[in-house]
Design a protein around this motif. Structure first.
Motif, PDB file in Angstrom:
ATOM      1  N   TYR A 119      11.329   3.097  -6.902  1.00  0.00           N
ATOM      2  CA  TYR A 119      10.554   2.544  -5.794  1.00  0.00           C
ATOM      3  C   TYR A 119       9.971   3.739  -5.041  1.00  0.00           C
ATOM      4  CZ  TYR A 119      13.056  -1.695  -6.991  1.00  0.00           C
ATOM      5  OH  TYR A 119      13.580  -2.776  -7.677  1.00  0.00           O
ATOM      6  N   LEU A 120       8.786   4.137  -5.460  1.00  0.00           N
ATOM      7  CA  LEU A 120       8.133   5.303  -4.870  1.00  0.00           C
ATOM      8  C   LEU A 120       7.568   4.932  -3.505  1.00  0.00           C
ATOM      9  CD1 LEU A 120       6.812   8.117  -4.905  1.00  0.00           C
ATOM     10  CD2 LEU A 120       4.983   7.160  -6.300  1.00  0.00           C
ATOM     11  N   ASN A 121       8.051   5.627  -2.465  1.00  0.00           N
ATOM     12  CA  ASN A 121       7.607   5.351  -1.101  1.00  0.00           C
ATOM     13  C   ASN A 121       7.394   6.685  -0.383  1.00  0.00           C
ATOM     14  OD1 ASN A 121       7.183   4.591   1.549  1.00  0.00           O
ATOM     15  ND2 ASN A 121       8.783   3.042   1.571  1.00  0.00           N
ATOM     16  N   ASP A 170       0.829  -1.205   0.000  1.00  0.00           N
ATOM     17  CA  ASP A 170       0.000   0.000   0.000  1.00  0.00           C
ATOM     18  C   ASP A 170       0.865   1.259   0.000  1.00  0.00           C
ATOM     19  OD1 ASP A 170      -2.347  -1.428  -0.060  1.00  0.00           O
ATOM     20  OD2 ASP A 170      -2.639  -1.377   2.118  1.00  0.00           O
ATOM     21  N   ASP A 171       2.153   1.108   0.359  1.00  0.00           N
ATOM     22  CA  ASP A 171       3.042   2.263   0.482  1.00  0.00           C
ATOM     23  C   ASP A 171       4.159   2.316  -0.553  1.00  0.00           C
ATOM     24  OD1 ASP A 171       1.761   3.305   2.817  1.00  0.00           O
ATOM     25  OD2 ASP A 171       2.725   1.727   3.979  1.00  0.00           O
ATOM     26  N   ILE A 172       4.313   1.277  -1.370  1.00  0.00           N
ATOM     27  CA  ILE A 172       5.428   1.234  -2.328  1.00  0.00           C
ATOM     28  C   ILE A 172       4.904   0.928  -3.721  1.00  0.00           C
ATOM     29  CG2 ILE A 172       7.620   0.151  -2.934  1.00  0.00           C
ATOM     30  CD1 ILE A 172       7.983  -0.557   0.018  1.00  0.00           C
ATOM     31  N   PHE A 173       5.330   1.735  -4.672  1.00  0.00           N
ATOM     32  CA  PHE A 173       4.943   1.596  -6.073  1.00  0.00           C
ATOM     33  C   PHE A 173       6.212   1.440  -6.885  1.00  0.00           C
ATOM     34  CE2 PHE A 173       2.292   3.728  -9.681  1.00  0.00           C
ATOM     35  CZ  PHE A 173       1.735   2.512 -10.040  1.00  0.00           C
ATOM     36  N   ILE A 174       6.344   0.319  -7.609  1.00  0.00           N
ATOM     37  CA  ILE A 174       7.515   0.062  -8.441  1.00  0.00           C
ATOM     38  C   ILE A 174       7.216   0.519  -9.867  1.00  0.00           C
ATOM     39  CG2 ILE A 174       9.113  -1.676  -9.321  1.00  0.00           C
ATOM     40  CD1 ILE A 174       8.400  -3.419  -6.921  1.00  0.00           C
ATOM     41  N   ILE A 175       8.117   1.330 -10.434  1.00  0.00           N
ATOM     42  CA  ILE A 175       7.879   1.900 -11.757  1.00  0.00           C
ATOM     43  C   ILE A 175       9.119   1.715 -12.619  1.00  0.00           C
ATOM     44  CG2 ILE A 175       7.168   3.952 -13.035  1.00  0.00           C
ATOM     45  CD1 ILE A 175       6.278   5.104 -10.246  1.00  0.00           C
ATOM     46  N   ALA A 176       8.950   1.106 -13.790  1.00  0.00           N
ATOM     47  CA  ALA A 176      10.038   0.973 -14.765  1.00  0.00           C
ATOM     48  C   ALA A 176       9.978   2.170 -15.709  1.00  0.00           C
ATOM     49  CB  ALA A 176       9.903  -0.318 -15.550  1.00  0.00           C
ATOM     50  N   THR A 177      11.119   2.826 -15.918  1.00  0.00           N
ATOM     51  CA  THR A 177      11.153   4.030 -16.748  1.00  0.00           C
ATOM     52  C   THR A 177      12.334   3.986 -17.717  1.00  0.00           C
ATOM     53  OG1 THR A 177      12.654   5.395 -15.381  1.00  0.00           O
ATOM     54  CG2 THR A 177      10.337   5.284 -14.713  1.00  0.00           C
ATOM     55  N   ILE A 178      12.223   4.790 -18.780  1.00  0.00           N
ATOM     56  CA  ILE A 178      13.338   4.987 -19.706  1.00  0.00           C
ATOM     57  C   ILE A 178      13.500   6.486 -19.934  1.00  0.00           C
ATOM     58  CG2 ILE A 178      13.113   2.773 -20.878  1.00  0.00           C
ATOM     59  CD1 ILE A 178      11.647   4.187 -23.121  1.00  0.00           C
ATOM     60  N   PRO A 179      14.740   6.959 -20.127  1.00  0.00           N
ATOM     61  CA  PRO A 179      14.949   8.393 -20.355  1.00  0.00           C
ATOM     62  C   PRO A 179      14.538   8.791 -21.766  1.00  0.00           C
ATOM     63  CG  PRO A 179      17.043   7.219 -20.483  1.00  0.00           C
ATOM     64  CD  PRO A 179      16.013   6.217 -20.060  1.00  0.00           C
TER      65      PRO A 179
END
Length: 336
Positions: free
Chosen positions: A38-40, A15-24
């Protein structure tokens, strides 16, 4: 110099951590690079990240903690490289049969999901893999054979006619190229893909589910063994299960796509490149709140529980607790 980044895929780790794959933005042609965030919100470093150089992640998922297995964030590349990461460190695995460079040469894989307590991967040309004690095992013989048979042109002494080529081209649209996989447990698994392909796996064999559309199907969400949602091209929304069949609830966005679907808080949410919608009876309704509007490009919806819904746009993240949408602006994407 700040380089904007684009979100590729995301999943809820809690509920507190969102994993996001990104590219520049502006990555040179042929180059591969992924920055995994790892958005927390509860930590000082809200946007903690780690780079995976020379790899392009296409899908992420959570492996939940089991009695003998630690929780891990899982990342998949199109070539079948898999990273399993947690507080202890990272381990790397290879799906040997996946990707164009493998002996099977069936193309890229597209999605990784935990179903039950097992990791599954699906992809092009009917590929489906299951991770067991011996590693990543293909469980797709029937599906791959279907694709290969469809690709065989008739052996003719005379030149192939335009009509034969037209029919062959039409066949290509219906090949079992899979975009998503989901299920309630290891004996209740669905894959969906191009040409209206929806297949069901009972733990032993596959069967095709007949539906009244040949639209590209992009995403699956299995709420339970009885409640399965499948979405895709033209805003197609299917509901049902393999035992009782699926109903087509409508094609809500002609010419567009639904890229993600999630049942949360008693509602069904639909992610599109023109906003977040909820299914409201026989209609859909745009969700408007702050940064959420008809311009928001939603690339992923996910939840760890029925307490928090995580939403990833192509540039930012949003956390919804059932009453309030909290916007998390990525510092590299301030002007987006």
């Amino acid at each position: 110099m700040v380089v904007p980044i684009k979100f590729v895929n995301a999943c809820a780790a809690s509920d507190d951590i969102f994993i996001i794959a990104t590219i520049p933005d502006g990555l040179p042609a042929g180059a591969e690079f992924t920055r995994l965030y790892y958005l927390n919100p509860s930590t000082e470093d809200v946007w903690h990240y780690r780079d995976w150089s020379n790899h392009q992640v296409v899908s992420v998922c959570l492996r939940r903690e089991q009695s003998s297995v630690k929780r891990a964030g899982c990342a998949l590349t199109g070539d079948g490289d898999v990273e399993l990461a947690n507080s202890v460190g990272q381990t790397y695995e290879k799906i040997a049969d996946a990707g164009l460079a493998s002996e099977r040469a069936l193309g890229d894989v597209t999605r990784i999901r935990e179903i039950g307590s097992t990791l599954f991967v699906c992809g092009g040309s009917g590929q489906v893999y299951r991770r067991d004690d011996t590693g990543w095992t293909p469980i797709d013989d029937e599906l791959v054979a279907t694709g290969k048979n469809a690709l065989e042109l008739p052996q003719l002494n005379a030149p192939i006619s335009n009509e034969t080529l037209r029919q062959f081209t039409q066949t290509l649209r219906h090949l079992p190229n899979f975009n998503d996989i989901g299920g309630s447990d290891e004996t209740d698994v669905y894959v969906c893909g191009n040409g209206g392909n929806l297949f069901y796996y009972d733990g032993t064999s596959w069967r095709k589910i007949e539906i009244d559309t040949d639209a590209i199907l992009t995403a699956i969400h299995c709420v339970s063994s009885d409640e399965v949602w499948v979405v895709g091209q033209d805003g197609t929304v299917l509901f049902g299960n393999a035992r009782t069949g699926f109903r087509n609830l409508g094609e809500f966005f002609p010419g567009g796509y639904i890229w993600s679907v999630r049942h949360f808080g008693g509602r069904v949410y639909l992610g599109t490149l023109h906003g977040l919608y909820t299914l409201d009876g026989s209609n859909v309704r745009l969700v408007s709140s702050g940064k959420l509007d008809g311009r928001a490009q939603i690339i992923a919806l996910d939840s760890f529980s029925d307490t928090i819904l995580w939403i990833a746009t192509d540039r930012h993240a949003i956390r919804y607790d059932g009453s309030t949408f909290t916007f998390f602006e990525h510092p590299d994407n301030v002007n987006y």
